[in-house]
Structure formats: structure tokens, C-alpha cells
Enzyme design. Structure first.
Site, PDB file in Angstrom:
ATOM      1  N   ALA A 103      26.591   2.271   4.644  1.00 39.80           N
ATOM      2  CA  ALA A 103      28.512   2.203   5.751  1.00 39.80           C
ATOM      3  C   ALA A 103      29.656   1.351   4.359  1.00 39.80           C
ATOM      4  O   ALA A 103      29.355   1.551   3.361  1.00 39.80           O
ATOM      5  CB  ALA A 103      28.596   1.203   7.041  1.00 39.80           C
ATOM      6  N   ASN A 104      30.992   1.814   5.090  1.00 39.61           N
ATOM      7  CA  ASN A 104      32.398   1.383   4.195  1.00 39.61           C
ATOM      8  C   ASN A 104      32.984   0.784   4.944  1.00 39.61           C
ATOM      9  O   ASN A 104      33.122   0.746   6.335  1.00 39.61           O
ATOM     10  CB  ASN A 104      32.693   2.411   3.445  1.00 39.61           C
ATOM     11  N   ARG A 105      34.303   0.243   4.765  1.00 36.47           N
ATOM     12  CA  ARG A 105      35.592  -1.004   5.355  1.00 36.47           C
ATOM     13  C   ARG A 105      36.070   0.216   6.171  1.00 36.47           C
ATOM     14  O   ARG A 105      37.080  -0.015   7.099  1.00 36.47           O
ATOM     15  CB  ARG A 105      35.917  -1.671   4.628  1.00 36.47           C
ATOM     16  N   ALA A 147      36.347   8.611   4.951  1.00 33.21           N
ATOM     17  CA  ALA A 147      35.549   7.636   3.910  1.00 33.21           C
ATOM     18  C   ALA A 147      34.392   7.783   3.262  1.00 33.21           C
ATOM     19  O   ALA A 147      33.275   6.908   3.858  1.00 33.21           O
ATOM     20  CB  ALA A 147      36.011   6.442   3.727  1.00 33.21           C
TER      21      ALA A 147
END
Ligand code: C5P
Length: 221
Positions: free
Chosen positions: A29-31, A95
Site C-alpha cells: 500500500a502507500n500513505r 494514489a
């Protein structure tokens, strides 16, 4: 009749991160918090638009008047975006993970054994580019660019590469990710407009107003 500036318009927004499953308990995943995308969906709805918000996994409340579709992976998001068409405007704020594990392991990968497992990755579909170059293209396609350096130059190149009408570039070298404020540059064929740093809700309203103005000009021509 509804005289708000985005009445009778369908605005499609993607927001949040994507999760790319490795096995039943693990993912990449990402932030991304989803805050800026949710704020844009809220602003478009406040200006009268019918809004479809395709949201990755985030813990945010659905804004008033917004039709939310929850997805997990980039491939899910790509499908949900297609299903949501036609739209007058697409604002791709998500994102999206660039890569996903090449294969999903249906059983939890065991720790026992000697070497850690090697993760093979595959490239995810570029949802923005596919939307901008495919059939049923929205009249106005807007992408986001999170950059830490050469923000405007990279955004100009991204606008061309992705066949987007506008790229909203933000400098994420500070604490923009997850924060409540943002400073953006709107890059279009007409040039670059830099907005002051302001709350993400105000960035969203400024963008929604510019979207409405742009559609109005097109309609008048
Ligand atoms: O190339 P980059 O990820 O920086 O591009 C960001 C823009 O492209 C954002 O608008 C994002 O939502 C969109 N994007 C997408 N699908 C991808 C990657 C990025 O829609 N797989």
C-alpha cells in the site's frame, strides 16, 4: 431548476490508496489518506454535480450527496471507473499502486523455511491514461502529481504523457500526505496557476470552481 454551476454534470473522482494483496493477510500500500480526493468530491457535489467517488481503502466519511464505490486494488479501481462512465469530468486523485504482486497466494505464506520469499511484481493499469485515451473520454480529464522535486516541470511532462487536460501538482516534500493543508499548481494547456497553501477543502473548492468555469466556456463555444 438547479442553477448551481455543476448542476446536470457527472463528476467522477478517484481517491485514496490501493491495496495490492500478497496473500490473505498481507498487502502493498502507500500513505495516501484520501483527504484531498474526498474534499474534491464534496466540493463538486456542493456545486450541484452528480458525483461518483471511487475510493480505495480509507477511513473517511462519505461526503454529503456523493455516490461512493469502495474498491481495494488498482484493478478493482480500473473496473469501477469504467462502470461509472460516462462522466463529464474525471478527477483522478487516487494514489494508485504502481505495482501489484505478480501472483496472489491463496494461502498465507509461511515464515518457516530458510530464505524470505521473493516478491515478483507486475505493473498495474494506468487508470488515468486509459481513461484519457479510451472511448467515452470525459470532456475534462484531470490528474494529480505528487512530486518532491521539479514539481512544475514534472507536472508539465506528466500532463502530456498521460493525455490529461490538467495536472494538479502538489509538492509532497513537506507533510502534505495525511495532512489537512495543501499547496498546488494547476498545469493546463494555458499555463500554470499556483494557489496559496490552504486547507484541502479550500483547494477542492477552488478546483471545483475552475472545473465549472472551464465547462461553461466549452459549452458557450
Ligand atoms: O504517474 P503518477 O502515478 O505520478 O501519476 C499520478 C496520476 O495518475 C494521478 O492522477 C493518479 O490518480 C493517476 N494514476 C492512475 N493509475 C495509475 C497510476 C496513476 O490513475 N496506475
Amino acid at each position: 431548476a438547479d442553477h448551481r454551476p455543476l448542476a446536470d454534470r457527472h463528476v467522477l473522482v478517484t481517491a485514496g490508496p490501493t491495496w495490492e494483496a500478497i496473500d490473505p493477510v498481507r498487502y502493498i500500500a502507500n500513505r495516501s489518506s484520501g483527504k484531498q480526493g474526498f474534499a474534491i468530491a464534496a466540493a463538486a457535489a456542493a456545486l450541484g454535480a452528480k458525483v461518483t467517488l471511487v475510493a480505495g481503502p480509507v477511513s473517511l466519511r462519505t461526503p454529503a450527496g456523493v455516490n461512493r464505490v469502495d474498491v481495494e486494488s488498482a484493478e478493482d479501481m480500473a473496473r469501477a471507473v469504467k462502470v461509472a462512465l460516462p462522466a463529464d469530468v474525471a478527477v483522478m486523485v487516487a494514489a494508485v499502486a504502481d505495482w501489484r504482486p505478480k501472483e496472489y497466494r491463496g494461502e498465507k505464506i509461511k515464515k518457516r523455511g530458510s530464505a524470505p520469499p521473493a516478491l515478483m511484481l507486475a505493473e498495474n493499469p494506468d487508470i488515468l491514461t486509459n481513461l484519457a485515451t479510451g472511448g467515452n473520454r470525459p470532456e475534462l480529464v484531470i490528474g494529480f502529481a505528487a512530486e518532491t522535486e521539479n514539481v512544475i516541470e514534472n507536472a508539465k511532462q506528466k500532463r502530456k504523457r498521460k493525455v490529461a487536460d490538467w495536472i494538479v501538482a502538489n509538492d509532497v516534500s513537506g507533510d502534505v500526505m495525511g495532512g489537512d493543508r495543501n499547496r498546488v499548481h494547476i498545469v493546463s494547456a494555458d499555463g500554470v496557476e499556483t494557489l496559496d497553501e490552504m486547507p484541502k477543502s479550500a483547494v477542492a473548492m477552488a478546483l471545483a470552481e475552475r472545473i465549472a468555469a472551464s465547462l461553461k466556456v466549452e459549452a458557450a463555444e
